[in-house]
Motif scaffolding. Structure first.
Motif, short mmCIF file in Angstrom:
data_model
loop_
_atom_site.label_atom_id
_atom_site.label_comp_id
_atom_site.label_asym_id
_atom_site.label_seq_id
_atom_site.Cartn_x
_atom_site.Cartn_y
_atom_site.Cartn_z
N ALA A 297 0.85 -1.20 0.00
CA ALA A 297 0.00 0.00 0.00
C ALA A 297 0.88 1.24 0.00
CB ALA A 297 -0.89 0.01 1.23
N GLU A 298 0.59 2.16 -0.91
CA GLU A 298 1.31 3.43 -0.92
C GLU A 298 0.86 4.25 0.28
OE1 GLU A 298 2.17 7.30 -3.77
OE2 GLU A 298 1.33 5.48 -4.66
N VAL A 299 1.83 4.81 1.01
CA VAL A 299 1.52 5.61 2.19
C VAL A 299 1.12 7.00 1.73
CG1 VAL A 299 2.42 6.59 4.33
CG2 VAL A 299 3.11 4.29 3.63
N GLU A 300 -0.14 7.34 2.00
CA GLU A 300 -0.64 8.66 1.61
C GLU A 300 -1.19 9.43 2.81
OE1 GLU A 300 -3.39 7.93 -1.57
OE2 GLU A 300 -1.79 7.54 -3.00
N GLY A 301 -1.09 8.81 3.98
CA GLY A 301 -1.58 9.46 5.19
C GLY A 301 -1.25 8.62 6.39
N ALA A 302 -1.51 9.17 7.58
CA ALA A 302 -1.17 8.50 8.83
C ALA A 302 -2.02 7.25 9.07
CB ALA A 302 -1.34 9.47 9.99
N ASP A 303 -3.14 7.11 8.34
CA ASP A 303 -4.03 5.97 8.60
C ASP A 303 -3.84 4.82 7.61
OD1 ASP A 303 -5.04 7.34 6.41
OD2 ASP A 303 -7.13 7.14 7.04
N THR A 304 -2.78 4.82 6.83
CA THR A 304 -2.55 3.74 5.85
C THR A 304 -2.53 2.39 6.55
OG1 THR A 304 -1.33 5.21 4.38
CG2 THR A 304 -0.99 2.85 4.07
N PHE A 305 -1.77 2.27 7.64
CA PHE A 305 -1.65 1.00 8.36
C PHE A 305 -3.02 0.49 8.80
CE2 PHE A 305 -0.77 -1.50 12.23
CZ PHE A 305 0.13 -2.42 11.73
N SER A 306 -3.80 1.35 9.45
CA SER A 306 -5.10 0.91 9.96
C SER A 306 -6.07 0.60 8.83
CB SER A 306 -5.69 1.95 10.92
OG SER A 306 -5.85 3.19 10.28
N GLN A 307 -5.99 1.34 7.72
CA GLN A 307 -6.88 1.05 6.59
C GLN A 307 -6.57 -0.32 5.99
OE1 GLN A 307 -8.10 3.69 3.50
NE2 GLN A 307 -7.59 5.51 4.68
N VAL A 308 -5.28 -0.65 5.86
CA VAL A 308 -4.93 -1.96 5.28
C VAL A 308 -5.33 -3.07 6.24
CG1 VAL A 308 -3.08 -3.44 4.42
CG2 VAL A 308 -3.10 -1.01 3.83
N LEU A 309 -5.13 -2.89 7.54
CA LEU A 309 -5.57 -3.92 8.49
C LEU A 309 -7.08 -4.12 8.42
CD1 LEU A 309 -3.43 -3.28 11.70
CD2 LEU A 309 -3.12 -5.04 9.95
#
Length: 159
Positions: free
Chosen positions: A113-125
């Motif tokens: 996932a391309e990091v485009e914001g602080a919530d990338t990790f939580s969105q992918v989970l």
């Protein structure tokens, strides 16, 4: 099903090695930024070991993660405690100089996932939960030196 704003794609990556500066969440807030600052300040010590493309440009910078056992499992206690290695991808046979650490990351199929914001990790989970996809190891940060783009690699199957 939720709405996801991150671009998620599947990719394969064979086993690879990273030589970098290792630290842990026990060092407190900001430890990852401090590790990168230290790795950047002393990069000349490992520059000759870093993998490069045909034009001599760096191939990959990794923020590799592991649980405290160094078994490359996800961070513990809801992804809040673990180890981080800030460094460059290098050849499998490269030896880490004094003051540096080498990890060998097994091959996996990843969700990238391309990091485009602080919530990338939580969105992918959340995407993984909603699609019944299991995490097979620790998540890693990747920076493409050519573009400066940052990605997160979520391992979902061991090769």
């Amino acid at each position: 099903m939720g709405v996801f704003f991150v671009k998620i794609e599947t990719c394969r990556k064979e086993a690879f090695a990273v030589i970098g500066k290792e630290g842990s969440t026990a060092e407190g807030p900001g430890f990852i930024q401090r590790l990168w600052a230290e790795a950047d300040a002393h990069f000349s010590e490992i520059a000759h070991l870093a993998k490069r493309d045909e034009n001599g440009a760096l191939v990959a910078l990794w923020g590799a993660m592991s649980d405290f056992s160094r078994s490359l499992r996800p961070w513990e206690e809801n992804f809040s405690k673990g180890l981080y290695l800030a460094g460059a991808e290098c050849a499998h046979d490269a030896q880490a100089p004094a003051g540096w650490t080498k990890w060998t990351i097994p091959g996996y199929v990843y969700l990238r996932a391309e990091v485009e914001g602080a919530d990338t990790f939580s969105q992918v989970l959340r995407y993984m939960r909603e699609n019944a996809v299991e995490l097979a190891g620790a998540v890693h940060d990747f920076t493409c030196p050519a573009t400066g783009k940052q990605y997160m690699y979520f391992p979902i199957a061991r090769l």
